[in-house]
Design a protein around this motif. Structure first.
Motif, PDB file in Angstrom:
ATOM      1  N   GLY A  56       2.122   7.826   2.359  1.00  0.00           N
ATOM      2  CA  GLY A  56       2.438   7.010   1.157  1.00  0.00           C
ATOM      3  C   GLY A  56       3.232   5.831   1.612  1.00  0.00           C
ATOM      4  O   GLY A  56       4.471   5.097   2.691  1.00  0.00           O
ATOM      5  N   VAL A  57       2.732   4.821   0.230  1.00  0.00           N
ATOM      6  CA  VAL A  57       3.389   3.751   0.996  1.00  0.00           C
ATOM      7  C   VAL A  57       4.839   3.325  -0.193  1.00  0.00           C
ATOM      8  O   VAL A  57       3.940   3.118  -1.756  1.00  0.00           O
ATOM      9  CB  VAL A  57       2.243   2.861   0.398  1.00  0.00           C
ATOM     10  N   ASP A  58       5.289   2.811   0.293  1.00  0.00           N
ATOM     11  CA  ASP A  58       6.580   2.257  -0.769  1.00  0.00           C
ATOM     12  C   ASP A  58       5.803   1.123  -1.416  1.00  0.00           C
ATOM     13  O   ASP A  58       5.713  -0.533  -0.153  1.00  0.00           O
ATOM     14  CB  ASP A  58       8.073   1.786  -0.225  1.00  0.00           C
ATOM     15  N   LEU A  59       4.969   0.815  -2.653  1.00  0.00           N
ATOM     16  CA  LEU A  59       4.051  -0.012  -3.370  1.00  0.00           C
ATOM     17  C   LEU A  59       5.549  -0.972  -3.628  1.00  0.00           C
ATOM     18  O   LEU A  59       5.288  -2.455  -3.863  1.00  0.00           O
ATOM     19  CB  LEU A  59       3.200   0.239  -4.417  1.00  0.00           C
ATOM     20  N   THR A  60       6.856  -0.566  -3.894  1.00  0.00           N
ATOM     21  CA  THR A  60       7.591  -1.891  -4.301  1.00  0.00           C
ATOM     22  C   THR A  60       8.158  -2.129  -3.690  1.00  0.00           C
ATOM     23  O   THR A  60       8.327  -4.045  -4.311  1.00  0.00           O
ATOM     24  CB  THR A  60       9.206  -1.000  -5.161  1.00  0.00           C
ATOM     25  N   GLU A  91      -0.591  -0.572   3.097  1.00  0.00           N
ATOM     26  CA  GLU A  91       0.417  -1.529   2.752  1.00  0.00           C
ATOM     27  C   GLU A  91      -1.036  -3.082   3.209  1.00  0.00           C
ATOM     28  O   GLU A  91      -0.214  -3.799   2.017  1.00  0.00           O
ATOM     29  CB  GLU A  91       0.972  -2.318   4.111  1.00  0.00           C
ATOM     30  N   ALA A 103      -2.263  -2.988  -0.554  1.00  0.00           N
ATOM     31  CA  ALA A 103      -1.239  -3.123  -1.652  1.00  0.00           C
ATOM     32  C   ALA A 103      -1.283  -4.332  -2.114  1.00  0.00           C
ATOM     33  O   ALA A 103      -0.601  -4.716  -3.060  1.00  0.00           O
ATOM     34  CB  ALA A 103       0.029  -2.173  -1.027  1.00  0.00           C
ATOM     35  N   ARG A 120      -6.025  -3.704  -3.836  1.00  0.00           N
ATOM     36  CA  ARG A 120      -4.963  -3.394  -4.703  1.00  0.00           C
ATOM     37  C   ARG A 120      -4.337  -2.443  -5.588  1.00  0.00           C
ATOM     38  O   ARG A 120      -3.718  -1.511  -5.224  1.00  0.00           O
ATOM     39  CB  ARG A 120      -4.560  -4.989  -5.212  1.00  0.00           C
ATOM     40  N   GLN A 173      -3.194   2.212  -5.000  1.00  0.00           N
ATOM     41  CA  GLN A 173      -2.351   2.832  -5.579  1.00  0.00           C
ATOM     42  C   GLN A 173      -2.349   5.344  -5.186  1.00  0.00           C
ATOM     43  O   GLN A 173      -1.118   5.094  -5.459  1.00  0.00           O
ATOM     44  CB  GLN A 173      -2.385   2.685  -7.116  1.00  0.00           C
ATOM     45  N   GLY A 226       0.016   5.552  -2.579  1.00  0.00           N
ATOM     46  CA  GLY A 226       1.859   5.300  -2.972  1.00  0.00           C
ATOM     47  C   GLY A 226       2.064   6.437  -2.914  1.00  0.00           C
ATOM     48  O   GLY A 226       2.312   7.477  -2.659  1.00  0.00           O
TER      49      GLY A 226
END
Length: 393
Positions: free
Chosen positions: A177-181, A297, A300, A356, A360, A363
């Motif tokens: 899981g990438v913290d897209l925020t 990352e 993203a 990008r 998602q 994420g």
């Protein structure tokens, strides 16, 4: 007949090789377990510079990454004491050596904990050396008999868990899981200011590699290739993020190749999103990856990517759409693809935007949702193992 979930929290043991691994990859999962009402214990090697999510107790157990080290004998007996002292309903282990030892020690546990093992990339895979298959495949096959759930982060490993290891409950999650925020774009002004602060001019083409300095990440290959890339793209520079035992060797190699001014070893950084935003291309020359969080990352952030052909990279990179894959170990092919993108800014933008969107799927929300569903199953199984006299207390 549907089994009712327990009305009281369970006690969970979460294990990995180091506190740093947990802090970088698993803090959201630890917080999620606490939010579910569980008592969460962690066993890992302490690395104080990494902030760990709040847990009930932390046990400093120093695992060696190499299996045949005395430290692992000591770690084994420390785990046995933990298993005998506390009655765990779930045991969730990560990283190969720590997971192998943990699963063995569950034989000594009080009660029958539900054992979850997340494979961040099996050491046996299609292009792996024969010794990996001879050592790790039979070991994983045996240890799978002690695992209630084998969780994988790429589809090749999932099929291997299902077909080769014959796991009773193979499960798939889309990476850790990438913290897209965190990976919003910097403004043009902020990106320029950051480059200027680092002494990187606007005309420089910045190539980024986020990876530990360990043999598997293949930095020596990258530096040798980069020396040749500079002959065709003299304005290229290389940012290397991460730490590890080979950092000094990479620095020495860069100096020997006359690349000291063009190669920036930045160590472990907490501002990865900002540094990613000032790059033009992200690369990975890793010999093998379960997935490759650094590359996810970069995608993203809208960077085009170039990566070695590998089961984990194939999961992330759509060749010719979000970036390029090159044959493992083929330096000429790697150089050709880097130079091609360096000279084609329009294609870089197109690849970056496609990447990008594709990122998602990897994420944090998607990974957390998949893991919560697995924990639902694990909790129900744990409750089935509670003696009938104790259920509902």
């Amino acid at each position: 007949m549907t089994t009712t979930k327990p009305s009281h929290p369970g006690r969970i043991l979460y294990v990995a090789v180091s506190q740093g691994h947990l802090a970088v990859f698993h803090n959201p999962y630890l917080s999620s377990l606490r939010a579910r009402g569980h008592i969460v214990d962690v066993a890992a090697g302490a690395t104080q510079e990494f902030a760990l999510a709040e847990v009930n107790s932390f046990h400093d157990i120093r695992f060696a990454r190499s299996p045949l080290r005395w430290a692992n004998v000591r770690a084994f007996w420390q785990l046995v004491r933990l298993m005998r002292t506390n009655r765990y309903s779930l045991v969730h282990c990560h990283t190969p050596v720590a997971s192998a030892l943990t699963r063995l020690t569950t034989v000594f546990a009080r009660g029958r904990p539900v054992v979850l093992y997340t494979a961040h990339g099996f050491h046996f895979f299609p292009s792996a050396p024969r010794r990996n298959w001879l050592l790790w495949f039979p070991l994983e096959w045996l240890l799978t008999r002690l695992s209630d759930f084998v969780i994988t982060i790429n589809h090749w490993d999932f099929e291997a868990a299902r077909r080769l290891l014959r796991a009773s409950r193979p499960r798939f999650i889309p990476g850790v899981g990438v913290d897209l925020t965190r990976f919003a774009n910097l403004s043009i002004e902020d990106a320029r200011a950051m480059r200027a602060h680092m002494g990187i001019s606007e005309r420089m083409l910045v190539i980024l590699y986020i990876a530990e300095f360990i043999p598997r990440k293949n930095h020596a290959f990258l530096l040798t290739a980069f020396a040749r890339i500079r002959e065709q793209v003299p304005n290229a520079c290389l940012l290397l993020l991460g730490d590890g035992p080979l950092q000094d060797a990479v620095r020495t190699q860069a100096a020997a190749l006359g690349l000291t001014d063009a190669v920036h070893l930045l160590g472990f950084r907490r501002d990865v999103p900002a540094l990613t935003n000032i790059a033009d291309i992200a690369v990975s020359t890793s010999r093998q990856e379960g997935l490759g969080l650094g590359l996810a990352e970069a995608m993203a952030c809208g960077l085009p990517v170039i990566a070695s052909e590998d089961r984990g990279h194939r999961e992330l990179v759509r060749d010719g759409e979000t970036g390029f894959l090159y044959p493992q170990g083929d330096m000429d092919a790697f150089i050709e693809r880097v130079v091609q993108l360096a000279r084609d800014p329009v294609r870089r933008v197109a690849f970056g935007e496609a990447g990008r969107i594709h990122a998602q799927a990897f994420g944090l929300p998607a990974a957390l949702a998949a893991m919560r569903a697995i924990y639902d199953e694990a909790e129900a199984l744990a409750y089935e193992r509670v003696p009938a006299a104790e259920q509902g207390r």
